[in-house]
Design a protein around this motif. Sequence first.
Motif, short mmCIF file in Angstrom:
data_model
loop_
_atom_site.label_atom_id
_atom_site.label_comp_id
_atom_site.label_asym_id
_atom_site.label_seq_id
_atom_site.Cartn_x
_atom_site.Cartn_y
_atom_site.Cartn_z
N SER A 36 0.82 -1.20 0.00
CA SER A 36 0.00 0.00 0.00
C SER A 36 0.86 1.26 0.00
O SER A 36 0.57 2.24 -0.70
N SER A 41 -3.03 -0.72 -5.02
CA SER A 41 -4.39 -0.83 -4.50
C SER A 41 -4.60 -2.24 -3.96
O SER A 41 -4.39 -3.23 -4.68
N ILE A 42 -4.96 -2.36 -2.69
CA ILE A 42 -5.05 -3.67 -2.05
C ILE A 42 -6.24 -4.47 -2.59
O ILE A 42 -7.37 -3.98 -2.61
N GLN A 172 -0.24 -8.98 -3.80
CA GLN A 172 -0.72 -7.67 -4.23
C GLN A 172 0.01 -7.15 -5.46
O GLN A 172 -0.58 -6.44 -6.28
#
Length: 225
Positions: A36, A41-42, A172
Motif C-alpha cells: 500500500s 491498491s489492495i 498484491q
Amino acid sequence: MNRARGEFFSALFKAARPWSLLAGLLLYAVGGGIASYLGESINWPAYWMGQAALLLLLLSGGFLNEYFARAGQPPFETGPRRPSSEDGSSPPPRGIFLQIAATTLTAGAVLTVLLLSEGSLGPGGVLFLGIALLFVILYAAPPFRLVDRGYGELVMAVLLANLFPALAFLLQTGQLHRLLALLTFPLTFLLLASALARSLPDYLDDLKHDRRTMLVRLGWQRGMN
C-alpha cells in the motif's frame, strides 16, 4: 467430564500456539502495508484468503508438532482411559492432533487453489508458499524435526518475519521489492531474540529433559548475549 473436556481444549489451545498466530497476523499485515505504501491498491479478497491460508499452515505445523512430540502414546485409545496424574485427568488422544493438522492443511490447499484460479498467486507466490510448507514440514515432522535439534526457533523466525510479509506483498504486486527485505530482515533477529528470551524461564527444565532448544544449544550466557 468437565475436567477432561477442559484439558482437551487446553491441549488444543497450547498446540495452536496463539502467540505465533498473532505474530503471523501482524507480520503478514506488514507485507500488505508495504504494498500500500508503494502505491498498490489492495486486493482485499486475495489479502484475506492469503492470510487465512498462511494461518492454517501455521496451525498445521503446531498440531503436527504436538502429534509427533507424543510419539510414545497410541494414536487413539482402544480401551478404558487411564488417568495420567493424581487428579484423575488424562491427555487427549494423540491422533486428534494429526486429524486437525490434516483438516487445516486441506483447507489451506483449497484456499491456495482459489488464489490460483483467480490469478492472484503467480509463480513467485507459489514458490514462496512451497518454501513455507517445506519449512513447516522440516520444523515438525520426522526424520528432520528441527524443533528438536535447536533450529526450530530459526525456522519459525524466517517463516514469520520473511516469508509471511513476502507472500502478502506478492499477492498484491506479483513481484518483490528491495524495501521488503530492508524492513523484514531486522525482524528476523528480533523474533529470534524474543524466542531466546521466552526460553530462558524453562532453560533448566529443558536441560533436565534433554530438550534441544536453541538456547540449550547456545548455552544461556551466549544466548543472552
